[in-house]
Design a protein around this motif. Structure first.
Motif, PDB file in Angstrom:
ATOM      1  N   ASN A  53       0.822  -1.207   0.000  1.00  0.00           N
ATOM      2  CA  ASN A  53       0.000   0.000   0.000  1.00  0.00           C
ATOM      3  C   ASN A  53       0.859   1.261   0.000  1.00  0.00           C
ATOM      4  N   GLY A  54       2.042   1.153  -0.648  1.00  0.00           N
ATOM      5  CA  GLY A  54       2.942   2.292  -0.748  1.00  0.00           C
ATOM      6  C   GLY A  54       3.791   2.543   0.476  1.00  0.00           C
ATOM      7  N   GLY A 113      -3.212   8.511   7.217  1.00  0.00           N
ATOM      8  CA  GLY A 113      -2.799   9.091   5.954  1.00  0.00           C
ATOM      9  C   GLY A 113      -2.390   8.091   4.900  1.00  0.00           C
ATOM     10  N   ASP A 114      -2.300   6.787   5.234  1.00  0.00           N
ATOM     11  CA  ASP A 114      -2.030   5.785   4.211  1.00  0.00           C
ATOM     12  C   ASP A 114      -3.166   5.775   3.186  1.00  0.00           C
ATOM     13  N   ALA A 115      -2.909   5.160   2.055  1.00  0.00           N
ATOM     14  CA  ALA A 115      -3.928   5.095   1.008  1.00  0.00           C
ATOM     15  C   ALA A 115      -5.085   4.209   1.459  1.00  0.00           C
ATOM     16  N   ASP A 116      -6.297   4.651   1.168  1.00  0.00           N
ATOM     17  CA  ASP A 116      -7.469   3.827   1.440  1.00  0.00           C
ATOM     18  C   ASP A 116      -7.580   2.734   0.378  1.00  0.00           C
ATOM     19  N   VAL A 117      -8.130   1.590   0.761  1.00  0.00           N
ATOM     20  CA  VAL A 117      -8.367   0.489  -0.171  1.00  0.00           C
ATOM     21  C   VAL A 117      -9.855   0.173  -0.131  1.00  0.00           C
ATOM     22  N   MET A 128      -4.713  -4.271  -3.164  1.00  0.00           N
ATOM     23  CA  MET A 128      -3.698  -3.458  -2.502  1.00  0.00           C
ATOM     24  C   MET A 128      -2.374  -3.563  -3.264  1.00  0.00           C
ATOM     25  N   THR A 187     -10.670  -4.200   3.280  1.00  0.00           N
ATOM     26  CA  THR A 187     -10.673  -2.773   2.964  1.00  0.00           C
ATOM     27  C   THR A 187      -9.816  -2.039   3.988  1.00  0.00           C
ATOM     28  N   ASP A 214      -9.380   1.874   5.708  1.00  0.00           N
ATOM     29  CA  ASP A 214      -9.736   3.282   5.879  1.00  0.00           C
ATOM     30  C   ASP A 214      -8.668   3.886   6.776  1.00  0.00           C
ATOM     31  N   HIS A 264      -7.911   7.133   7.057  1.00  0.00           N
ATOM     32  CA  HIS A 264      -8.102   8.564   7.269  1.00  0.00           C
ATOM     33  C   HIS A 264      -9.141   8.774   8.367  1.00  0.00           C
TER      34      HIS A 264
END
Length: 461
Positions: A258-259, A282-286, A292, A320, A322, A324
């Motif tokens: 996930n980066g 702040g990680d990317a949401d999936v 991923m 999934t 979340d 944020h």
């Protein structure tokens, strides 16, 4: 009358004959019908090969044998030929051999290999790295026969290093046989001299203590899976990534999920490895229908890198994410600017970045006028209204929110992330309004006596 031999000639008339090469000898005699007496070529009995050509010539065949006498290119091949006629008469042995310029040389000795050494003598070689074998032989001027190291043909790399020393180079290629550092590297070496003599196959490899190991097979990542494979993950949760390889004792070269760069790495001792991805704010949401992104590469102890594995599990086998947490995005009012006095109200609206729910306690709103408002539990809302009624003693030149706090319970989004209660910079109540609060009641005016001067006099103040 005894038979007479007038001359002898050779074929070939030049060059070098090696072991198993053939020298054809033609004898010119004065008659037909002769048979072989004692006949030697290079001291080897060849009487049984005599053939009468029927034209006063006879043919002999000499095959060079291992251990025969060597004859230099500038020397004559010794011969001794006796022929016998039907009456039993034999000539005196004919020993006049063709001159050296009309005769080949004879090299009946095969070259030998006495030793092989390696460079380097230790360490582990991986694909792309090379091993040099130095060969000590019995003579100079040799060429490569069949030469292999670790089962790989290397005769095309053959070169002379001066005298009777030669070298070949073996370059490790992916998929070659692995050789442990405690084992010897198999070799097979044949050399050939100018006469075509080939040495016996030399297979005595340097001892393991004088040889490097070979790791020619890079590790392979074949698959991976997540734990959990379903559900929703939020900030602070940890996702396990189990990676399946074909080797144990591997090390982590690089890994991202996930980066995010991963560093938590456990060898499960069964060719599987576990990585941990801790979800941070702040990680990317999936999303539920997404996969991923990931990138994982291992290395073995020799430095061989595995394939770069980038195939993520399908969305159905991916939870999934979340990452944020919800926030208060703005605080506004529909109340007009100006003064609000005792008993008057101000409508305050809290705006959220996403749908939130308050449960198990109240949300306290601390005003700079001195009052604290309370927001009761609610479900699934993106904004919430609260009314402020000016109380005695309240006062501020510009109504604003000082802070937000939970008395108990939780304020969370639908995924379960707890809300940040930080006031929205630039979007607080006073940033969009100008409301003054005056809830202070004036005190009664008391005097002792009044002296009037002139008229009128007003009473009741």
């Amino acid at each position: 009358t005894r038979p007479a031999i007038t001359s002898v000639s050779f074929s070939p008339t030049s060059g070098n004959l090696g072991i198993d090469d053939t020298l054809s000898v033609t004898i010119n005699a004065g008659e037909v019908g002769l048979i072989a007496g004692a006949i030697t070529i290079n001291a080897v009995d060849v009487a049984s090969t005599l053939v009468d050509n029927g034209d006063n010539t006879y043919a002999l065949t000499y095959v060079v044998g291992d251990g025969d006498a060597a004859v230099a290119d500038n020397a004559q091949i010794p011969i001794s030929i006796v022929l016998t006629d039907a009456a039993g008469n034999s000539n005196t042995a004919f020993t006049t051999s063709p001159v050296a310029t009309s005769a080949p040389a004879i090299d009946p000795a095969a070259p030998t290999v006495s030793n092989v050494s390696f460079t380097p003598v230790s360490g582990i070689l991986v694909p792309g790295e090379s091993l040099t074998a130095t060969i000590t032989a019995s003579e100079s001027g040799l060429t490569a026969g069949d030469i292999s190291i670790n089962g790989v043909a290397v005769d095309q790399t053959f070169g002379a290093s001066g005298g009777a020393i030669y070298t070949v180079t073996y370059t490790v290629t992916e998929g070659d046989d692995d050789i442990s550092d405690a084992s010897t590297i198999p070799i097979s070496i044949q050399l050939t001299d100018a006469s075509g003599n080939t040495s016996n196959t030399f297979t005595t490899s340097p001892l393991a203590a004088s040889s490097p190991g070979i790791d020619a097979n890079s590790p392979v990542i074949s698959s991976l899976y997540f734990t959990p494979q379903t559900g929703a993950m939020i900030v602070g949760d940890s996702l396990s990534i189990t990676v399946i390889s074909n080797e144990t004792l591997l090390e982590l070269s690089t890994a991202t999920a996930n980066g995010v760069t991963l560093s938590s790495f456990v060898d499960n001792d069964d060719q599987s490895y576990t990585l941990k991805y801790g979800i941070a704010e702040g990680d990317a949401d999936v999303a539920a229908n997404a996969t991923m992104p990931l990138s994982i590469q291992f290395a073995d102890s020799a430095g061989n890198l595995s394939n770069l594995y980038v195939t993520s599990p399908s969305s159905g086998l991916t939870p999934t994410i979340d990452a944020h947490s919800p926030e208060i995005s703005a605080i506004s009012t529909t109340t007009a600017d100006g003064y609000r006095k005792l008993g008057q109200t101000v409508a305050i609206r809290l705006h959220f970045t996403e749908v939130m729910a308050l449960s198990g306690g109240n949300l306290s709103v601390y005003l700079n006028s001195g009052q604290t408002l309370s927001v009761a539990p609610f479900t699934a809302d993106t904004a919430k209204n609260v009314t402020y009624t000016v109380q005695p003693g309240d006062f501020t030149d510009e109504l604003d929110i000082d802070s937000l706090r939970l008395t108990a319970g939780t304020l969370r989004d639908s995924a379960g992330n707890s809300a940040f209660l930080t006031l929205p910079a630039g979007s607080n109540l006073a940033d969009g309004s100008d409301i003054q609060i005056d809830g202070i009641v004036p005190a009664d005016f008391v005097t002792g006596s009044v002296i009037t001067v002139g008229t009128p006099v007003v009473a009741g103040y």
